[in-house]
Every structure is written in structure tokens, then in C-alpha cells.
Design a protein around this motif. Sequence first.
Motif, mmCIF file in Angstrom:
data_model
loop_
_atom_site.group_PDB
_atom_site.id
_atom_site.type_symbol
_atom_site.label_atom_id
_atom_site.label_comp_id
_atom_site.label_asym_id
_atom_site.label_seq_id
_atom_site.Cartn_x
_atom_site.Cartn_y
_atom_site.Cartn_z
ATOM 1 N N LYS A 114 45.555 102.451 112.884
ATOM 2 C CA LYS A 114 44.389 103.103 112.297
ATOM 3 C C LYS A 114 43.589 102.114 111.466
ATOM 4 O O LYS A 114 44.137 101.145 110.936
ATOM 5 C CB LYS A 114 44.822 104.298 111.433
ATOM 6 N N ALA A 115 42.304 102.391 111.335
ATOM 7 C CA ALA A 115 41.460 101.564 110.483
ATOM 8 C C ALA A 115 41.856 101.777 109.027
ATOM 9 O O ALA A 115 42.503 102.775 108.678
ATOM 10 C CB ALA A 115 39.994 101.928 110.689
ATOM 11 N N ALA A 116 41.469 100.854 108.182
ATOM 12 C CA ALA A 116 41.765 100.979 106.760
ATOM 13 C C ALA A 116 41.023 102.161 106.165
ATOM 14 O O ALA A 116 39.965 102.570 106.660
ATOM 15 C CB ALA A 116 41.383 99.704 106.026
ATOM 16 N N SER A 117 41.581 102.724 105.101
ATOM 17 C CA SER A 117 40.892 103.805 104.391
ATOM 18 C C SER A 117 39.534 103.311 103.919
ATOM 19 O O SER A 117 39.338 102.127 103.644
ATOM 20 C CB SER A 117 41.732 104.278 103.200
ATOM 21 N N GLY A 118 38.601 104.205 103.797
ATOM 22 C CA GLY A 118 37.246 103.817 103.422
ATOM 23 C C GLY A 118 37.040 103.755 101.923
ATOM 24 O O GLY A 118 37.983 103.834 101.133
ATOM 25 N N ARG A 119 35.793 103.616 101.544
ATOM 26 C CA ARG A 119 35.413 103.572 100.133
ATOM 27 C C ARG A 119 34.902 104.924 99.644
ATOM 28 O O ARG A 119 34.427 105.043 98.520
ATOM 29 C CB ARG A 119 34.336 102.504 99.925
ATOM 30 N N GLY A 120 35.000 105.921 100.502
ATOM 31 C CA GLY A 120 34.509 107.231 100.129
ATOM 32 C C GLY A 120 35.421 107.932 99.145
ATOM 33 O O GLY A 120 36.451 107.408 98.729
#
Length: 266
Positions: free
Chosen positions: A11-17
Motif C-alpha cells: 500500500k502507499a504511505a498514509s497521506g497528510r490528510g
Amino acid sequence: MLVLLPPSEGKAASGRGAPLKPESLSLPGLAAARAAVLDELVELCAADEEKAREVLGLSEGLRGEIAKNVELRTAGTRPAGEIYTGVLYDALDLASLDTAARRRAGKSLLVFSGLWGAVRVGDRIPSYRCSMSVKLPGLGALGTYWRGPMAEVMPEAAGDGLVLDLRSSAYTAAWKPKGEVARRTASVRVLHSQMVNGVEKRSVVSHFNKATKGRMVRDLLLAGARPKGPAELVETWRELGYVVEAEAPARAGRVWSLDVVVTEIH
């Protein structure tokens, strides 16, 4: 049309949201079940790293995934369609769809998950590691655990239209269409056809199977296709250039089986 997809292991890294807001996720009927899995997963990963690695089936090189799970409640989020990566999602390439196709994707794509049960591609979630094949100490095998909650919400989610099931076997365990829903559900496999000494040989190739499914969903979204049932889906894909062989269910309660036959692997 409702399209059922597997997630991706990577999975992609967690976002900045903003951090996870469980109440914002689709299928709110799964809220209590999600909370129970989230609580146990976070507790397991925070308390005993070695046990967590064993339970989650992680190699030594993936030990960092455990720390990721510990931070699930506070990590930034991204739309699920950005979190999930891998062969199918690379071929689907949601980011490059036009506005109308992205809108259709948001309404029709449902990703099954060991942690969330199922989410839509627009739901904001953090990156995590917890497959449907995991057996948590308190809740047991997740494929079995999710059957009850999913049975409650999926008939409504399926509506009265086509259900296109592209899940892998681990995720089909969480929900199997029954009754009237099964009659309008199509399960798909991709077969590679090649001639060997003048005889056609067909085989299932995992990597290419995922890529082809991603492209086929993408083509449906771009075409704005709205097949009402499996028979109409077969005709739509044939019009889009695919070779599709269909087998209607032999009796009530079974789903349609579709074979997509390809001659090139890419």
C-alpha cells in the motif's frame, strides 16, 4: 453496477490528510465490526511486536508494517483508491480517468479489506497491514468474522443491478452472493491461451489476471457502460474487444462464471 475488488498487500504511505474518521466511511452498518478489528489490531501491534509479526504473517523485512498499524488512529489518510497499489490498481489507474469516469468509479467500486470489511475508493483511510487471511487472537479468522456483518450490508449495497465480482479467494470468504443477488452476479477469471504443438493450452496467470481485470474495469468506466446483468456485461466487453466465454448458473443461488481469454501477457 457494483464492482467488488480485492485490496493490495502493498500500500502507499498514509497521506497528510486528517486522521481516520470512522463515521465517514461508506457502509456505516459495518462500524461496530470495524471498531472491533481496529481495536484488536492496534492493541496487538502495540503490545508484542514478535507476536504481531507472526499473526500478520510478515517477514522480517516487513517488520515496519507493525509500527504503521500502531498509528492507525492518528496517521494521515488518503482516498482508498490512492492507498491501494499493485498490479490491478496500476492497470485501473484511477488518477488518469476523466471526471465522469472517476465519478462512476466512486459509486461502483467497492474494495474488500481484512480491516475495514469493505470501503469505496473515495473513503479516506490510513495505510495498514491486515489481510483477510489473518486470524486475530480475539476475533478469529477475519474471513469468517466478516461474514455476519457483510451479510447485513451487502444486499443493500448491491442494489438491484449487476454485481461484478473480481475478488481473490481470500476475500470471497467474507461474503458470498445468495438468492436473487447471486443471479445477477458475475465472477471472472482470466485465461492465457497459447498454441503448443498445434493444441490450444489455457492457463491462469496470477499477475496477468490482475492486470487484465484492472484494464477491463477501466474500460467499463471510460465507456460509461451500464450493463444491467451478466449477459449484458458479456456483450459490452465483447464490444470493447475482449474475448469472453460465459456460463450461466446451472441452478438458483449460483453466480455466472465468465472466462476472459487472452493471447498476450502484458
